[in-house]
Design a protein around this motif. Structure first.
Motif, mmCIF file in Angstrom:
data_model
loop_
_atom_site.group_PDB
_atom_site.id
_atom_site.type_symbol
_atom_site.label_atom_id
_atom_site.label_comp_id
_atom_site.label_asym_id
_atom_site.label_seq_id
_atom_site.Cartn_x
_atom_site.Cartn_y
_atom_site.Cartn_z
ATOM 1 N N PHE A 1 0.864 -1.189 0.000
ATOM 2 C CA PHE A 1 0.000 0.000 0.000
ATOM 3 C C PHE A 1 0.896 1.232 0.000
ATOM 4 C CE2 PHE A 1 -2.483 -3.175 2.546
ATOM 5 C CZ PHE A 1 -3.479 -3.380 1.620
ATOM 6 N N PRO A 2 0.495 2.371 -0.538
ATOM 7 C CA PRO A 2 -0.747 2.578 -1.282
ATOM 8 C C PRO A 2 -0.549 2.259 -2.767
ATOM 9 C CG PRO A 2 0.419 4.650 -1.042
ATOM 10 C CD PRO A 2 1.274 3.604 -0.393
ATOM 11 N N TYR A 3 -1.644 1.942 -3.445
ATOM 12 C CA TYR A 3 -1.608 1.805 -4.899
ATOM 13 C C TYR A 3 -2.875 2.397 -5.495
ATOM 14 C CZ TYR A 3 -4.031 -2.684 -3.763
ATOM 15 O OH TYR A 3 -4.869 -3.656 -3.261
ATOM 16 N N ARG B 1 -5.153 2.629 0.328
ATOM 17 C CA ARG B 1 -4.108 3.037 1.285
ATOM 18 C C ARG B 1 -3.834 1.971 2.343
ATOM 19 N NH1 ARG B 1 -6.321 9.206 1.906
ATOM 20 N NH2 ARG B 1 -8.011 8.119 2.983
ATOM 21 N N GLY B 2 -4.744 0.996 2.446
ATOM 22 C CA GLY B 2 -4.583 -0.087 3.414
ATOM 23 C C GLY B 2 -5.845 -0.920 3.394
ATOM 24 N N PHE C 1 -2.662 11.056 -7.792
ATOM 25 C CA PHE C 1 -2.005 10.083 -6.909
ATOM 26 C C PHE C 1 -0.544 10.468 -6.684
ATOM 27 C CE2 PHE C 1 0.022 5.902 -6.126
ATOM 28 C CZ PHE C 1 -0.758 5.461 -5.079
ATOM 29 N N PHE C 2 0.118 10.892 -7.745
ATOM 30 C CA PHE C 2 1.530 11.303 -7.665
ATOM 31 C C PHE C 2 1.688 12.457 -6.679
ATOM 32 C CE2 PHE C 2 3.989 9.589 -11.428
ATOM 33 C CZ PHE C 2 5.071 9.233 -10.647
ATOM 34 N N LYS C 3 0.784 13.456 -6.818
ATOM 35 C CA LYS C 3 0.898 14.667 -6.002
ATOM 36 C C LYS C 3 0.538 14.409 -4.543
ATOM 37 C CE LYS C 3 -0.170 18.040 -9.542
ATOM 38 N NZ LYS C 3 -1.429 18.404 -10.167
ATOM 39 N N GLY C 4 -0.520 13.622 -4.337
ATOM 40 C CA GLY C 4 -1.113 13.583 -3.006
ATOM 41 C C GLY C 4 -0.750 12.389 -2.145
ATOM 42 N N THR C 5 0.101 11.479 -2.627
ATOM 43 C CA THR C 5 0.311 10.253 -1.849
ATOM 44 C C THR C 5 1.790 10.051 -1.507
ATOM 45 O OG1 THR C 5 -1.447 9.356 -3.212
ATOM 46 C CG2 THR C 5 -0.345 7.809 -1.770
#
Ligand code: KG4
Ligand code: ZN
Length: 365
Positions: free
Chosen positions: A137-139, A155-156, A268-272
Motif C-alpha cells: 500500500f498505497p496503490y 491506502r490499506g 495520486f503522484f501529487k497527493g500520496t
C-alpha cells in the motif's frame, strides 16, 4: 488433521461469492496459494431474459453452492476442520443472492466453530492483486465491473479514498448494453470483445465521454445512446458491421478510461506518500478485457507506473478474492458477528458522499 498447507501458510480461509450471477467458492492461504477456486457462471440461465434476473440468480446459488463447496474442499485436499475462517460477500449486490452465500457461510462457521468474516465485494476486487503479487500500500486502483466504475487510492485494508466514480453507467454495463444493442449473446462483455477483434477501431467516431475534463469521474450512457443511433441508421446488420461497431465502441470506452486514469495518476503522484515506483492496478470483470489491459499497460510504461492486473479468472467474480479479502482482515485480528446483515449498497469509501444522490445511482456509484 492438516493434510496440506503448513502452519507458516496460515490462516487458510474459505470464501463464498454470491453477489450477482456467479456462484463461487475459493480457498486461499496467507502465503498467497489458491488451494481451490470453483465458479458456476449462470449466464445460460439468464440468457432467455436478456439480463440477470435476481430471483433466478438467488435460486441458482441455492442449487449450486453445496456442490461447489464440496468440490473446492476436495480440490484443496482439506476438510472444513482444516480451514481457519469462513468468509462470504455481504454486499454490495443483489440482496437475495447475498443472503444465500451469507447464510451458508454463517451456518458452516457455526457448525465448525470457525470465525466468520463479512466481505465487501469491492474490497475483494480491490485487494485481489495482493493475492497474485507482492504489492505494498498505497496503490492506485481502477475498479471496472458490471456494477461499478471507480478510481481509488488503496491506502490499506479498509482504507480507500475514492478519486472518481461513474455518474451513470458502469464500464461493464456499457459493454453489456452495447453487446445487447449489437445483438450479441450473453455474456455481453466477453462477446463484444470477441466481435471487436475482427473490426476496425476507427470505423465509427463515437464520443469519448468525459475526455479532457478535470477529475476522475466517468460517464457511459451518452456513448451507449450514440451506439443505438448508429445501429438504427443501418438497414442491414452484417457480421462485418457488428465487428466494426464493436471495435469502435470498445475503443471509445478504453479512451475514456485511459483519460480518467491519466488524471488519477497525476492526483495520486501529487497527493500520496509512498516509496519507490507507484503501482496502477486494473481489477474487476472488465479488467479481463485484453484490449483494455494492453492500453493500460502502455500507459503505465509511459507514465512510469508499475502495471498490475489479476489474471482474467481473478478479474471476473470468484471466491478466491473473497477468501483473500477475508484473510487480509483475519490476519489483522478481525472477524464479524453472525448478525452481520446483507447490504445491497455498501460503498468502499464510506466517507465520500455519493455522486448523484442516495437513489439507485447513489451509493452504488
Ligand atoms: O466483476 P464482475 O464479474 O461482476 C461484478 O462485480 O459486476 O464483472 C462483470 C462485468 C460484466 O459487465 C461483464 O460483461 C464484464 O465484467 N466483462 C467484460 C469482459 N469480461 C467480463 N467486459 C469486457 N470484456 C471482457 N472480456
Ligand atoms: Zn465483481
Amino acid at each position: 488433521m492438516t493434510r496440506h498447507a503448513p502452519k507458516a501458510k496460515r490462516p487458510i480461509v474459505l470464501g463464498i461469492e454470491t453477489s450477482c450471477d456467479d456462484t463461487a467458492v475459493g480457498i486461499v492461504t496467507a502465503g498467497k496459494t489458491i488451494l481451490a477456486s470453483r465458479v458456476h457462471a449462470q449466464h445460460r440461465e439468464h440468457a432467455p431474459f436478456g439480463g440477470v434476473v435476481p430471483e433466478i440468480a438467488a435460486r441458482s446459488h441455492v442449487d449450486h453452492l453445496d456442490r461447489l463447496l464440496g468440490g473446492a474442499l476436495k480440490d484443496a485436499g482439506l476438510g472444513l476442520e482444516d480451514v481457519d475462517a469462513i468468509a462470504a460477500t455481504a454486499g454490495p449486490g443483489l440482496i437475495g443472492g447475498l443472503m444465500v452465500g451469507l447464510v451458508a457461510a454463517k451456518a458452516l462457521a457455526l457448525a465448525a466453530g470457525k470465525p466468520f468474516l463479512a466481505v465487501n465485494h469491492l474490497e475483494g476486487h480491490a485487494l485481489s492483486p495482493r493475492l497474485i503479487a507482492e504489492l505494498e500500500f498505497p496503490y492506485l486502483l481502477l475498479l471496472i465491473s458490471g456494477g461499478h466504475c471507480q478510481l481509488l487510492s488503496v491506502r490499506g485494508v479498509g482504507d480507500y479514498q475514492r478519486l472518481g466514480t461513474t455518474i451513470d453507467d458502469a464500464a461493464g454495463e456499457a459493454f453489456d448494453k452495447g453487446a445487447k444493442l449489437l445483438g450479441l449473446p450473453l455474456p455481453g462483455g466477453p462477446n463484444l470483445e470477441k466481435a471487436a477483434r475482427k473490426g476496425r477501431t476507427d470505423a465509427f467516431q463515437f464520443p469519448r465521454p468525459m475526455k479532457g475534463r478535470k477529475g476522475c469521474d466517468f460517464s457511459f450512457s451518452g456513448l451507449k445512446t450514440a451506439l443505438l443511433h448508429e445501429v438504427k441508421r443501418h438497414k442491414k446488420i452484417t457480421p462485418k458491421l457488428v465487428a466494426d461497431l464493436a471495435a469502435s465502441y470498445q475503443a471509445a470506452i478504453a479512451d475514456s478510461l485511459i483519460d480518467r486514469g491519466t488524471n488519477a495518476m497525476e492526483i495520486f503522484f501529487k497527493g500520496t506518500r509512498r516509496k519507490g515506483k507507484p503501482a496502477f492496478v486494473v481489477a474487476g470483470g472488465v479488467a479481463a478485457n485484453k484490449f483494455i489491459r494492453a492500453r493500460f499497460e502502455a500507459l503505465c510504461l509511459e507514465k512510469d507506473f508499475r502495471f498490475l492486473a489479476p489474471p482474467p479468472s481473478l478479474c471476473t467474480d470468484n471466491g478466491a478474492m473473497i477468501a483473500w479479502a477475508g484473510c487480509e482482515r483475519f490476519r489483522l485480528g478481525q472477524s464479524h458477528g453472525f448478525d452481520f446483515p446483507a447490504r445491497a449498497r455498501w460503498p468502499l469509501d464510506e466517507k465520500t458522499r455519493p455522486k448523484v444522490g442516495f437513489g439507485r445511482k447513489g451509493p452504488k456509484a
